[in-house]
Enzyme design. Structure first.
Site, PDB file in Angstrom:
ATOM      1  N   ARG A  40       0.828  29.218  36.662  1.00  0.00           N
ATOM      2  CA  ARG A  40       1.187  29.159  38.059  1.00  0.00           C
ATOM      3  C   ARG A  40      -0.033  28.511  38.928  1.00  0.00           C
ATOM      4  O   ARG A  40       0.278  27.761  40.004  1.00  0.00           O
ATOM      5  CB  ARG A  40       1.568  30.279  38.578  1.00  0.00           C
ATOM      6  CG  ARG A  40       2.861  30.906  38.224  1.00  0.00           C
ATOM      7  CD  ARG A  40       3.483  32.037  38.836  1.00  0.00           C
ATOM      8  NE  ARG A  40       3.949  31.723  40.272  1.00  0.00           N
ATOM      9  CZ  ARG A  40       3.445  31.988  40.880  1.00  0.00           C
ATOM     10  NH1 ARG A  40       2.168  32.919  41.113  1.00  0.00           N
ATOM     11  NH2 ARG A  40       3.784  31.618  42.519  1.00  0.00           N
TER      12      ARG A  40
ATOM     13  N   ARG B  76      11.537  37.223  41.882  1.00  0.00           N
ATOM     14  CA  ARG B  76      10.067  37.564  42.055  1.00  0.00           C
ATOM     15  C   ARG B  76       9.909  38.961  42.525  1.00  0.00           C
ATOM     16  O   ARG B  76       9.040  39.717  42.277  1.00  0.00           O
ATOM     17  CB  ARG B  76       9.461  36.437  42.890  1.00  0.00           C
ATOM     18  CG  ARG B  76       7.873  36.509  43.050  1.00  0.00           C
ATOM     19  CD  ARG B  76       7.506  35.714  44.170  1.00  0.00           C
ATOM     20  NE  ARG B  76       8.085  34.554  44.224  1.00  0.00           N
ATOM     21  CZ  ARG B  76       7.612  33.324  43.526  1.00  0.00           C
ATOM     22  NH1 ARG B  76       6.293  33.626  42.792  1.00  0.00           N
ATOM     23  NH2 ARG B  76       8.173  32.245  43.419  1.00  0.00           N
TER      24      ARG B  76
ATOM     25  N   CYS C  12      -7.611  23.314  26.276  1.00  0.00           N
ATOM     26  CA  CYS C  12      -8.185  22.085  26.486  1.00  0.00           C
ATOM     27  C   CYS C  12      -7.870  21.256  27.686  1.00  0.00           C
ATOM     28  O   CYS C  12      -6.996  20.327  27.514  1.00  0.00           O
ATOM     29  CB  CYS C  12      -7.906  21.168  25.065  1.00  0.00           C
ATOM     30  SG  CYS C  12      -9.618  21.070  24.097  1.00  0.00           S
ATOM     31  N   GLU C  13      -8.005  21.780  28.699  1.00  0.00           N
ATOM     32  CA  GLU C  13      -7.701  21.455  30.186  1.00  0.00           C
ATOM     33  C   GLU C  13      -8.425  21.872  31.159  1.00  0.00           C
ATOM     34  O   GLU C  13      -8.696  22.973  31.261  1.00  0.00           O
ATOM     35  CB  GLU C  13      -6.113  21.718  30.430  1.00  0.00           C
ATOM     36  CG  GLU C  13      -4.840  21.209  29.636  1.00  0.00           C
ATOM     37  CD  GLU C  13      -4.533  19.857  29.970  1.00  0.00           C
ATOM     38  OE1 GLU C  13      -4.601  19.490  31.093  1.00  0.00           O
ATOM     39  OE2 GLU C  13      -4.092  19.240  29.168  1.00  0.00           O
TER      40      GLU C  13
ATOM     41  N   GLY D  94      14.375  34.590  46.647  1.00  0.00           N
ATOM     42  CA  GLY D  94      13.246  33.851  47.511  1.00  0.00           C
ATOM     43  C   GLY D  94      12.305  34.814  48.100  1.00  0.00           C
ATOM     44  O   GLY D  94      11.532  34.282  48.885  1.00  0.00           O
TER      45      GLY D  94
ATOM     46  N   GLU E 141      20.161  37.358  45.411  1.00  0.00           N
ATOM     47  CA  GLU E 141      19.362  37.206  44.098  1.00  0.00           C
ATOM     48  C   GLU E 141      17.928  37.282  43.926  1.00  0.00           C
ATOM     49  O   GLU E 141      17.093  36.157  43.657  1.00  0.00           O
ATOM     50  CB  GLU E 141      19.807  35.748  43.677  1.00  0.00           C
ATOM     51  CG  GLU E 141      21.271  35.472  43.703  1.00  0.00           C
ATOM     52  CD  GLU E 141      21.683  34.059  43.353  1.00  0.00           C
ATOM     53  OE1 GLU E 141      22.607  33.979  42.769  1.00  0.00           O
ATOM     54  OE2 GLU E 141      21.079  33.072  43.692  1.00  0.00           O
ATOM     55  N   PRO E 142      17.318  38.491  44.254  1.00  0.00           N
ATOM     56  CA  PRO E 142      15.988  38.633  44.162  1.00  0.00           C
ATOM     57  C   PRO E 142      15.392  38.585  42.658  1.00  0.00           C
ATOM     58  O   PRO E 142      16.103  39.000  41.957  1.00  0.00           O
ATOM     59  CB  PRO E 142      15.901  39.852  44.587  1.00  0.00           C
ATOM     60  CG  PRO E 142      16.965  40.800  44.346  1.00  0.00           C
ATOM     61  CD  PRO E 142      18.117  40.019  44.576  1.00  0.00           C
TER      62      PRO E 142
ATOM     63  N   TYR F 266       7.331  35.046  36.881  1.00  0.00           N
ATOM     64  CA  TYR F 266       7.039  33.552  36.356  1.00  0.00           C
ATOM     65  C   TYR F 266       6.023  33.509  35.530  1.00  0.00           C
ATOM     66  O   TYR F 266       4.790  32.375  35.885  1.00  0.00           O
ATOM     67  CB  TYR F 266       7.016  32.784  37.499  1.00  0.00           C
ATOM     68  CG  TYR F 266       8.425  33.041  38.452  1.00  0.00           C
ATOM     69  CD1 TYR F 266       9.398  32.299  37.826  1.00  0.00           C
ATOM     70  CD2 TYR F 266       8.573  33.647  39.543  1.00  0.00           C
ATOM     71  CE1 TYR F 266      10.856  32.474  38.391  1.00  0.00           C
ATOM     72  CE2 TYR F 266       9.706  33.662  40.297  1.00  0.00           C
ATOM     73  CZ  TYR F 266      10.827  33.318  39.806  1.00  0.00           C
ATOM     74  OH  TYR F 266      12.062  33.017  40.290  1.00  0.00           O
TER      75      TYR F 266
HETATM   76  C1  LIG Z   1      14.873  31.066  41.501  1.00  0.00           C
HETATM   77  C2  LIG Z   1      15.900  31.635  41.925  1.00  0.00           C
HETATM   78  C3  LIG Z   1      16.256  32.700  42.434  1.00  0.00           C
HETATM   79  C4  LIG Z   1      15.265  33.823  42.487  1.00  0.00           C
HETATM   80  O1  LIG Z   1      14.004  33.414  43.091  1.00  0.00           O
HETATM   81  P1  LIG Z   1      12.931  34.267  43.388  1.00  0.00           P
HETATM   82  O2  LIG Z   1      12.022  33.691  44.425  1.00  0.00           O
HETATM   83  O3  LIG Z   1      12.284  34.710  42.293  1.00  0.00           O
HETATM   84  O4  LIG Z   1      13.448  35.650  44.325  1.00  0.00           O
HETATM   85  C5  LIG Z   1      17.340  33.148  43.024  1.00  0.00           C
HETATM   86  N1  LIG Z   1      18.611  32.171  42.806  1.00  0.00           N
HETATM   87  C6  LIG Z   1      18.641  30.992  42.392  1.00  0.00           C
HETATM   88  C7  LIG Z   1      19.574  29.926  42.444  1.00  0.00           C
HETATM   89  C8  LIG Z   1      17.262  30.554  41.922  1.00  0.00           C
HETATM   90  O5  LIG Z   1      17.002  29.310  41.682  1.00  0.00           O
END
Ligand SMILES: *Cc1c(COP(=O)(O)O)cnc(C)c1O
Length: 432
Positions: free
Chosen positions: A331, A294, A362-363, A249, A291-292, A391
């Site tokens: 997005r 993005r 077509c939106e 996140g 868990e990076p 994404y």
């Molecule tokens: C989406 C997600 C991430 C990655 O989030 P980013 O915003 O891309 O870093 C990590 N862990 C879980 C469980 C997710 O659903």
């Protein structure tokens, strides 16, 4: 000068990515086109690894969230960098399996994994199946027993943290389809059940509080809440959960106003918080996972388009139409996401107009952005949308039966295709 550090302007006035002229890239591969910079992907991976080494004694693992950008070559790069990987479906898992990604470094997420998905994960030996709910726990336990295996799991916990982000992409609060709630006792019941199950090994707890977060405090607070939960489990059951997965996140720069915190600042603060809480509550320092997604893929990518019609509606706005849109980047349509746009062949000119960049679907909502400052764009120009590495390709669709663009990787001044563009045969491939 631009939102991502790997972008520049060369003496011809063209935008460059990883040192390569985007106008040359378009000449070779055409548009629309995704371009990813391997050097920056690797650098981002290393910065997460370094920050865990520096502030947490290396007692952790960064797992790339592959949903941000998933293809075989990306998984190869992540494997080569020594990171783990997150998958959320059998398709992402299969991508990892197809390049022999080490199973013990895979986290398998999802709020409704099918039996087929769970079976495949058990067969491959996925190291962390992140169990979302009690139904899944029961299914997994029986499957593991029937295979004569013990499933290594983490529980997805809702720590109840408000991370001040867009509602659509907020997942940490109690009203979320993901995970088990702490405050209702649901999470604790699940833990008690898991430690008594023959087919389950409870390795860790997981939380993920949202996405595109700029503030460090919600992460530190989530870490604290999770350590408190580990302490409660230890006190009441005698079982000490050895691993803590703090999710992803981390925010990135899409436009100049965005101000992301350097990753090591995040790790520094979260490490201090975990160490303090562990000391105070008398639990061992857990092995941590982050868990990076993005923040590894996003800044490394751009998308290139060719301008078609330019339509000025007096006193209202100018529409600049491109040869892509919501099919390759949904997005803006989904979240009103902001992006920086550049006319790649006039990147040295001032961005002295504001336009709406429109796709070809077509939106009416098929836009890349509104009020975007950009150089004067004319038919035939190349437009680059920046920081689209996450994404975009992974959320692309074939709406209006538009084939998906290719993905080109840039490395050491050279380019190569890592995902071929779809052709019209691909479009009708499954039609009977
Ligand atoms: C989406 C997600 C991430 C990655 O989030 P980013 O915003 O891309 O870093 C990590 N862990 C879980 C469980 C997710 O659903």
């Amino acid at each position: 000068m631009f939102v991502s550090e790997n972008l520049d302007v060369n003496p011809s006035g063209h935008l460059t990515v990883g040192g390569v002229d985007t106008v040359d890239i378009v000449k070779e591969y055409g548009t629309p086109l995704y371009v990813m910079d391997e050097g920056l992907i690797r650098k981002n991976c290393q910065s997460f690894k370094k920050s865990i080494d520096m502030y947490y004694g290396g007692k952790g693992l960064a797992c790339y969230a592959s949903k941000a950008f998933c293809c075989k070559e990306m998984h190869r790069i992540i494997k080569d960098e020594g990171l783990g990987i997150d998958v959320v479906s059998i398709g992402e898992l299969y991508t990892a399996m197809s390049i022999d990604f080490p199973a013990e470094k895979i986290c398998f997420h999802g709020n409704n994994k099918t039996s087929e998905e769970l079976k495949t994960a058990l067969e491959y030996g996925v190291g962390n199946i992140v169990v979302d709910n009690l139904t899944e726990l029961e299914t997994l336990n029986s499957l593991a027993l029937s295979f004569g295996k013990r499933a290594s799991i983490m529980f997805r916990i809702k720590p109840g943290i408000d991370a001040h982000t867009h509602d659509f992409i907020m997942t940490g609060q109690i009203d979320s389809k993901f995970g088990l709630a702490l405050e209702t006792g649901e999470a604790f019941e699940a833990v008690k059940k898991a430690v008594s199950m023959e087919g389950i090994l409870l390795k860790g707890l997981h939380c993920h509080i949202g996405s595109q977060i700029f503030d460090i405090d919600p992460f530190a607070l989530a870490a604290q809440v999770m350590i408190e939960f580990i302490a409660k489990i230890k006190k009441e059951t005698g079982y000490e959960v050895p691993q803590l997965n703090l999710g992803g996140g981390f925010g990135i720069k899409y436009i100049n106003e965005n101000d992301p915190v350097p990753y090591d600042k995040y790790m520094e603060k979260v490490s201090i918080k975990i160490k303090e809480a562990c000391e105070e509550l008398d639990v061992n320092l857990p092995f941590i996972l982050i868990e990076p997604g993005r923040s590894i893929a996003g800044p490394a990518g751009i998308t290139l388009y060719t301008v078609g019609a330019v339509k000025t509606i007096p006193n209202i706005r100018t529409y600049v139409s491109i040869d892509g849109g919501m099919t390759d980047n949904p997005r803006y349509a989904l979240y009103q996401s902001t992006y920086e746009a550049v006319v790649a062949n006039k990147a040295d000119k001032p961005r002295d107009t504001k336009v709406t960049i429109a796709g070809k679907c077509c939106e009416s909502g098929d836009l890349i952005g509104e009020n975007m400052p950009i150089q004067q764009a004319e038919p035939g120009d190349t437009i680059a949308i920046l920081a689209t590495g996450a994404y975009n390709y992974s959320m692309s669709s074939n709406y209006n039966r538009i084939p998906k663009p290719a993905v080109v990787m840039v490395k050491d001044g050279k380019t190569r295709i890592v995902v071929k563009k779809e052709d019209l045969n691909d479009i009708v491939r499954n039609d009977i």
